[in-house]
Scaffold this motif. Sequence first.
Motif, PDB file in Angstrom:
ATOM      1  N   ALA A 184      44.386  31.444  48.847  1.00  0.00           N
ATOM      2  CA  ALA A 184      44.252  32.830  48.334  1.00  0.00           C
ATOM      3  C   ALA A 184      45.055  33.761  49.072  1.00  0.00           C
ATOM      4  N   ALA A 185      45.242  33.613  50.423  1.00  0.00           N
ATOM      5  CA  ALA A 185      46.524  34.433  51.023  1.00  0.00           C
ATOM      6  C   ALA A 185      47.991  34.276  50.635  1.00  0.00           C
ATOM      7  N   THR A 186      48.026  32.882  50.365  1.00  0.00           N
ATOM      8  CA  THR A 186      49.386  32.799  49.957  1.00  0.00           C
ATOM      9  C   THR A 186      49.697  33.241  48.618  1.00  0.00           C
ATOM     10  N   ARG A 187      48.684  33.226  47.774  1.00  0.00           N
ATOM     11  CA  ARG A 187      48.924  33.578  46.268  1.00  0.00           C
ATOM     12  C   ARG A 187      49.096  35.357  46.268  1.00  0.00           C
ATOM     13  N   ILE A 188      48.328  35.770  47.392  1.00  0.00           N
ATOM     14  CA  ILE A 188      48.281  37.154  47.451  1.00  0.00           C
ATOM     15  C   ILE A 188      49.654  37.805  47.882  1.00  0.00           C
ATOM     16  N   ALA A 189      50.241  36.756  48.835  1.00  0.00           N
ATOM     17  CA  ALA A 189      51.548  37.134  49.508  1.00  0.00           C
ATOM     18  C   ALA A 189      52.638  36.952  48.470  1.00  0.00           C
ATOM     19  N   THR A 190      52.409  36.470  47.308  1.00  0.00           N
ATOM     20  CA  THR A 190      53.787  36.263  46.351  1.00  0.00           C
ATOM     21  C   THR A 190      53.737  37.500  45.451  1.00  0.00           C
ATOM     22  N   VAL A 191      52.776  38.403  45.464  1.00  0.00           N
ATOM     23  CA  VAL A 191      52.620  39.747  44.698  1.00  0.00           C
ATOM     24  C   VAL A 191      53.562  40.696  45.198  1.00  0.00           C
ATOM     25  N   PRO A 192      53.443  41.068  46.635  1.00  0.00           N
ATOM     26  CA  PRO A 192      54.474  41.887  47.034  1.00  0.00           C
ATOM     27  C   PRO A 192      55.673  41.282  47.175  1.00  0.00           C
ATOM     28  N   ALA A 193      55.933  39.903  47.657  1.00  0.00           N
ATOM     29  CA  ALA A 193      57.036  39.394  47.321  1.00  0.00           C
ATOM     30  C   ALA A 193      57.713  39.787  46.385  1.00  0.00           C
ATOM     31  N   CYS A 194      57.254  39.787  45.104  1.00  0.00           N
ATOM     32  CA  CYS A 194      57.942  40.087  43.727  1.00  0.00           C
ATOM     33  C   CYS A 194      57.962  41.558  43.513  1.00  0.00           C
ATOM     34  N   GLU A 195      56.980  42.098  43.989  1.00  0.00           N
ATOM     35  CA  GLU A 195      56.863  43.697  43.604  1.00  0.00           C
ATOM     36  C   GLU A 195      57.230  44.655  44.867  1.00  0.00           C
ATOM     37  N   GLY A 196      57.317  44.374  45.916  1.00  0.00           N
ATOM     38  CA  GLY A 196      57.444  45.296  46.980  1.00  0.00           C
ATOM     39  C   GLY A 196      56.090  45.758  47.483  1.00  0.00           C
ATOM     40  N   GLY A 197      55.991  46.420  48.587  1.00  0.00           N
ATOM     41  CA  GLY A 197      54.887  47.244  48.911  1.00  0.00           C
ATOM     42  C   GLY A 197      53.802  46.167  49.659  1.00  0.00           C
ATOM     43  N   LEU A 198      52.845  46.758  49.995  1.00  0.00           N
ATOM     44  CA  LEU A 198      51.693  46.170  50.834  1.00  0.00           C
ATOM     45  C   LEU A 198      50.602  45.603  50.038  1.00  0.00           C
ATOM     46  N   ILE A 199      49.534  45.088  50.914  1.00  0.00           N
ATOM     47  CA  ILE A 199      48.595  44.437  50.051  1.00  0.00           C
ATOM     48  C   ILE A 199      47.716  45.903  49.276  1.00  0.00           C
ATOM     49  N   ARG A 200      47.643  46.736  50.055  1.00  0.00           N
ATOM     50  CA  ARG A 200      46.789  47.873  49.473  1.00  0.00           C
ATOM     51  C   ARG A 200      47.301  48.710  48.231  1.00  0.00           C
ATOM     52  N   ASP A 201      48.719  48.158  47.914  1.00  0.00           N
ATOM     53  CA  ASP A 201      49.540  48.639  46.836  1.00  0.00           C
ATOM     54  C   ASP A 201      49.339  47.784  45.406  1.00  0.00           C
ATOM     55  N   ILE A 202      48.696  46.672  45.718  1.00  0.00           N
ATOM     56  CA  ILE A 202      48.610  45.701  44.702  1.00  0.00           C
ATOM     57  C   ILE A 202      47.824  46.442  43.518  1.00  0.00           C
ATOM     58  N   THR A 203      48.029  46.514  42.144  1.00  0.00           N
ATOM     59  CA  THR A 203      47.325  46.832  41.049  1.00  0.00           C
ATOM     60  C   THR A 203      46.598  45.689  40.398  1.00  0.00           C
TER      61      THR A 203
END
Length: 230
Positions: A88-107
Amino acid sequence: MPGAGWTELPLRTRHQPEPPSHERTDLSSGLLMLICGDVIRPGPPWVLTRTHRCAASVAAEARDPEGFARLAELAVSQTHSGKDAQIAATRIATVPACEGGLIRDITVGDCVEPFDTQRRVHVRGGQHKVDFYPRLRALGTFPEDVPATIRACEQALGRLSIEELVDRYPIRRRAIRDLLVEHLRERQPSLDFAILDAISRTLAGLFWARIEELSSGIDPLQLSPALARA
């Protein structure tokens, strides 16, 4: 002047008894650092089809220590297995890798996009592919009224039209694209959306897009025996 001697570096390297490593693992680790440092931002299809066992740990150290620490605390409090938490952490890491920002910025939209991409590029993983969403929801990253599952989010955001289902795949031949759209539209009244989605993925993605990848100049629907077997 800083960097003035960079042209001499290859010459010095040639005379070293042990030249720098060019192993695949070393190169991928360097690429991971560039991604986590926001030097480059790859697209979701590229990220989701290339995994690195250190992706989450490097992202935690280089990008968002606080966010990944909260994620680890959540895994402990909810007695998640270490393997599930890592996936799960690896999958979550892919979002800011593509979009930038931090975990709290994920929509929520940031989660739906890679989920749809996972299906298009046929990422394996079963339930692990979507396990990242409830963890982000439990962290309070999303508003309180968001759906409980990512599949429910897709339904809330609206289903794709027949044209959009086919156009997810890079089909160059317009005639073939239109033929697939017409075929799916004829079958639509007797199928639910999940089956329609699966058929479009098989015909447009696994079948014709693959054929065009193997032979870009192919004459529509006239396949040689060798190409048909491929």
